[in-house]
Design a protein around this motif. Structure first.
Motif, PDB file in Angstrom:
ATOM      1  N   LEU A 135       0.985  -1.384   0.131  1.00 41.78           N
ATOM      2  CA  LEU A 135       0.002   0.037   0.052  1.00 41.78           C
ATOM      3  C   LEU A 135       0.926   1.272  -0.008  1.00 41.78           C
ATOM      4  CD1 LEU A 135      -3.219  -0.717   2.230  1.00 41.78           C
ATOM      5  CD2 LEU A 135      -3.106  -0.202  -0.260  1.00 41.78           C
ATOM      6  N   LEU A 136       1.991   1.368   0.691  1.00 45.57           N
ATOM      7  CA  LEU A 136       2.825   2.383   0.882  1.00 45.57           C
ATOM      8  C   LEU A 136       3.133   2.900  -0.598  1.00 45.57           C
ATOM      9  CD1 LEU A 136       4.848   4.367   2.386  1.00 45.57           C
ATOM     10  CD2 LEU A 136       6.513   2.574   2.324  1.00 45.57           C
ATOM     11  N   SER A 137       3.553   1.905  -1.538  1.00 46.57           N
ATOM     12  CA  SER A 137       3.994   2.085  -2.798  1.00 46.57           C
ATOM     13  C   SER A 137       2.788   2.679  -4.014  1.00 46.57           C
ATOM     14  CB  SER A 137       4.734   1.142  -3.403  1.00 46.57           C
ATOM     15  OG  SER A 137       4.232  -0.103  -3.596  1.00 46.57           O
ATOM     16  N   ILE A 138       1.694   2.248  -3.660  1.00 47.38           N
ATOM     17  CA  ILE A 138       0.435   2.478  -4.345  1.00 47.38           C
ATOM     18  C   ILE A 138      -0.088   3.835  -4.056  1.00 47.38           C
ATOM     19  CG2 ILE A 138      -2.047   2.112  -4.647  1.00 47.38           C
ATOM     20  CD1 ILE A 138      -1.606  -0.784  -4.542  1.00 47.38           C
ATOM     21  N   ASP A 139       0.105   4.181  -2.631  1.00 46.65           N
ATOM     22  CA  ASP A 139      -0.148   5.539  -2.175  1.00 46.65           C
ATOM     23  C   ASP A 139       0.683   6.550  -2.741  1.00 46.65           C
ATOM     24  OD1 ASP A 139      -2.361   4.412  -1.016  1.00 46.65           O
ATOM     25  OD2 ASP A 139      -1.927   4.215   1.126  1.00 46.65           O
ATOM     26  N   ALA A 140       1.972   6.229  -2.643  1.00 41.85           N
ATOM     27  CA  ALA A 140       3.009   7.138  -3.052  1.00 41.85           C
ATOM     28  C   ALA A 140       2.656   7.342  -4.707  1.00 41.85           C
ATOM     29  CB  ALA A 140       4.471   6.541  -2.825  1.00 41.85           C
ATOM     30  N   TRP A 141       2.346   6.540  -5.421  1.00 38.46           N
ATOM     31  CA  TRP A 141       2.136   6.625  -6.648  1.00 38.46           C
ATOM     32  C   TRP A 141       0.756   7.473  -6.952  1.00 38.46           C
ATOM     33  CZ3 TRP A 141      -2.014   5.567  -9.870  1.00 38.46           C
ATOM     34  CH2 TRP A 141      -1.632   5.638 -11.384  1.00 38.46           C
ATOM     35  N   LEU A 142      -0.102   7.273  -6.142  1.00 40.92           N
ATOM     36  CA  LEU A 142      -1.182   8.093  -6.246  1.00 40.92           C
ATOM     37  C   LEU A 142      -1.247   9.466  -5.676  1.00 40.92           C
ATOM     38  CD1 LEU A 142      -3.963   5.357  -4.710  1.00 40.92           C
ATOM     39  CD2 LEU A 142      -4.076   6.394  -6.949  1.00 40.92           C
ATOM     40  N   ALA A 143      -0.282   9.629  -4.778  1.00 39.42           N
ATOM     41  CA  ALA A 143       0.105  11.074  -4.349  1.00 39.42           C
ATOM     42  C   ALA A 143       0.946  11.759  -5.548  1.00 39.42           C
ATOM     43  CB  ALA A 143       0.666  11.031  -3.279  1.00 39.42           C
ATOM     44  N   GLY A 144       1.459  10.863  -6.542  1.00 40.43           N
ATOM     45  CA  GLY A 144       2.100  11.722  -7.467  1.00 40.43           C
ATOM     46  C   GLY A 144       3.620  11.719  -7.469  1.00 40.43           C
ATOM     47  N   GLN A 145       4.196  11.011  -6.695  1.00 38.16           N
ATOM     48  CA  GLN A 145       5.703  10.633  -6.255  1.00 38.16           C
ATOM     49  C   GLN A 145       6.039   9.893  -7.509  1.00 38.16           C
ATOM     50  OE1 GLN A 145       6.627   9.724  -2.140  1.00 38.16           O
ATOM     51  NE2 GLN A 145       8.264   8.444  -2.973  1.00 38.16           N
ATOM     52  N   ARG A 146       6.813  10.503  -8.224  1.00 36.73           N
ATOM     53  CA  ARG A 146       7.424  10.020  -9.361  1.00 36.73           C
ATOM     54  C   ARG A 146       8.684  10.561  -9.636  1.00 36.73           C
ATOM     55  NH1 ARG A 146       2.716   9.191  -9.643  1.00 36.73           N
ATOM     56  NH2 ARG A 146       1.131   8.789 -11.061  1.00 36.73           N
ATOM     57  N   LEU A 147       9.784   9.710  -9.950  1.00 33.71           N
ATOM     58  CA  LEU A 147      11.274  10.238  -9.963  1.00 33.71           C
ATOM     59  C   LEU A 147      11.743   9.625 -11.483  1.00 33.71           C
ATOM     60  CD1 LEU A 147      12.593   8.904  -6.258  1.00 33.71           C
ATOM     61  CD2 LEU A 147      12.484  11.447  -7.303  1.00 33.71           C
ATOM     62  N   PRO A 148      12.624  10.301 -12.176  1.00 32.97           N
ATOM     63  CA  PRO A 148      12.918   9.963 -13.464  1.00 32.97           C
ATOM     64  C   PRO A 148      13.734   8.590 -13.269  1.00 32.97           C
ATOM     65  CG  PRO A 148      13.925  11.975 -12.827  1.00 32.97           C
ATOM     66  CD  PRO A 148      13.026  11.486 -11.597  1.00 32.97           C
ATOM     67  N   LEU A 149      13.748   7.484 -14.002  1.00 36.39           N
ATOM     68  CA  LEU A 149      14.429   6.392 -14.311  1.00 36.39           C
ATOM     69  C   LEU A 149      15.640   6.581 -14.165  1.00 36.39           C
ATOM     70  CD1 LEU A 149      12.015   4.149 -16.710  1.00 36.39           C
ATOM     71  CD2 LEU A 149      12.033   3.995 -14.025  1.00 36.39           C
ATOM     72  N   ASP A 150      16.112   7.739 -14.947  1.00 38.34           N
ATOM     73  CA  ASP A 150      17.711   7.794 -14.652  1.00 38.34           C
ATOM     74  C   ASP A 150      18.171   8.493 -13.419  1.00 38.34           C
ATOM     75  OD1 ASP A 150      16.907  10.576 -14.969  1.00 38.34           O
ATOM     76  OD2 ASP A 150      17.724  10.757 -16.712  1.00 38.34           O
ATOM     77  N   THR A 151      17.469   8.292 -12.258  1.00 39.83           N
ATOM     78  CA  THR A 151      17.926   8.649 -11.139  1.00 39.83           C
ATOM     79  C   THR A 151      18.593   7.312 -10.560  1.00 39.83           C
ATOM     80  OG1 THR A 151      15.919   9.862 -10.562  1.00 39.83           O
ATOM     81  CG2 THR A 151      17.192   8.866  -8.653  1.00 39.83           C
ATOM     82  N   LEU A 152      18.495   6.008 -11.158  1.00 38.55           N
ATOM     83  CA  LEU A 152      19.188   5.043 -10.919  1.00 38.55           C
ATOM     84  C   LEU A 152      20.448   4.783 -12.030  1.00 38.55           C
ATOM     85  CD1 LEU A 152      16.192   2.662  -9.977  1.00 38.55           C
ATOM     86  CD2 LEU A 152      17.905   3.862  -8.662  1.00 38.55           C
ATOM     87  N   SER A 153      21.434   4.463 -11.566  1.00 37.08           N
ATOM     88  CA  SER A 153      22.464   3.991 -12.669  1.00 37.08           C
ATOM     89  C   SER A 153      22.785   2.532 -12.377  1.00 37.08           C
ATOM     90  CB  SER A 153      23.780   4.849 -12.312  1.00 37.08           C
ATOM     91  OG  SER A 153      23.439   6.178 -12.490  1.00 37.08           O
ATOM     92  N   HIS A 154      23.208   1.870 -13.369  1.00 33.96           N
ATOM     93  CA  HIS A 154      23.784   0.443 -13.322  1.00 33.96           C
ATOM     94  C   HIS A 154      25.089   0.659 -14.424  1.00 33.96           C
ATOM     95  CE1 HIS A 154      24.038  -3.864 -14.776  1.00 33.96           C
ATOM     96  NE2 HIS A 154      23.985  -3.692 -13.474  1.00 33.96           N
ATOM     97  N   LEU A 155      25.982   0.195 -13.425  1.00 34.90           N
ATOM     98  CA  LEU A 155      27.629   0.150 -14.067  1.00 34.90           C
ATOM     99  C   LEU A 155      27.834  -1.296 -14.317  1.00 34.90           C
ATOM    100  CD1 LEU A 155      29.375   2.998 -12.113  1.00 34.90           C
ATOM    101  CD2 LEU A 155      28.245   3.192 -14.495  1.00 34.90           C
ATOM    102  N   PRO A 156      27.866  -1.846 -15.348  1.00 26.90           N
ATOM    103  CA  PRO A 156      28.147  -3.136 -15.537  1.00 26.90           C
ATOM    104  C   PRO A 156      29.397  -3.525 -15.181  1.00 26.90           C
ATOM    105  CG  PRO A 156      27.533  -2.417 -17.852  1.00 26.90           C
ATOM    106  CD  PRO A 156      27.418  -1.182 -16.671  1.00 26.90           C
ATOM    107  N   GLU A 157      29.984  -4.830 -14.894  1.00 27.31           N
ATOM    108  CA  GLU A 157      31.503  -4.918 -14.672  1.00 27.31           C
ATOM    109  C   GLU A 157      32.269  -4.257 -15.872  1.00 27.31           C
ATOM    110  OE1 GLU A 157      32.337  -9.019 -13.768  1.00 27.31           O
ATOM    111  OE2 GLU A 157      30.282  -9.337 -13.270  1.00 27.31           O
ATOM    112  N   GLY A 158      33.242  -3.629 -15.260  1.00 32.70           N
ATOM    113  CA  GLY A 158      34.297  -3.043 -16.060  1.00 32.70           C
ATOM    114  C   GLY A 158      34.212  -1.514 -16.146  1.00 32.70           C
ATOM    115  N   GLY A 159      32.840  -1.217 -15.392  1.00 29.52           N
ATOM    116  CA  GLY A 159      32.483   0.356 -15.290  1.00 29.52           C
ATOM    117  C   GLY A 159      31.921   0.866 -16.408  1.00 29.52           C
TER     118      GLY A 159
END
Length: 161
Positions: A135-159
């Motif tokens: 419910l926490l995540s549904i309610d956050a979504w309903l409240a308009g909480q949205r962060l861009p996906l590029d907030t997260l980074s993934h550096l594969p092995e080797g960087g």
């Protein structure tokens, strides 16, 4: 006296992902067997070795529901101590859009079925929810909480990105 070095145990939380998939006023949920009881959750699961958080969210949703989804936003990062196993959990919750469904795809063995429920129906499940993060995540979504996906980074092995 022994020269054996005993490695220090390092605390590590469980890293999990989940998708809030909305279609109108309904949300994609799974009914799953957990320790001999039925529980309800968003499509969710653990991050695998070498996998990005986004890839894990897409994989878990497909494996548990047969739905291919497109990630739209990061809703939030939630920390909780599981009442199921007592360990700490760090959950990355994503908003996703349903793209296509394969009703013939076999679901993970502990998943009984995928279903679409309203927020009120989900809230009415009470103690049958897998965690308060549902419910926490549904309610956050309903409240308009949205962060861009590029907030997260993934550096594969080797960087290399």
């Amino acid at each position: 006296m022994s020269d054996t070095v005993v490695p220090l145990e390092v605390w590590r939380p469980h890293v999990t992902v989940a998708c809030v998939v909305a279609a109108g006023d309904r949300y994609l949920m799974v009914e799953e067997e957990v320790n001999g009881r039925l529980a309800y959750n968003q499509p969710a699961g653990h991050l695998d070795e070498g996998e990005s958080l986004a890839a894990a969210a897409l994989r878990e949703t497909l494996e548990e529901t047969g739905w291919t989804v497109e990630l739209q936003h990061l809703i939030g990062v939630h920390q909780w101590r599981s009442t199921e196993h007592g360990d700490a959990v760090v959950r990355f919750s994503f908003a996703a859009r349903a793209v296509s469904h394969d009703p013939e795809r076999p679901l993970d063995t502990d998943i009984r079925r995928a279903l679409w429920l309203t927020r009120a129906e989900i809230a009415a499940l009470g103690e049958r929810l897998r965690s308060p993060m549902v419910l926490l995540s549904i309610d956050a979504w309903l409240a308009g909480q949205r962060l861009p996906l590029d907030t997260l980074s993934h550096l594969p092995e080797g960087g290399a990105t």
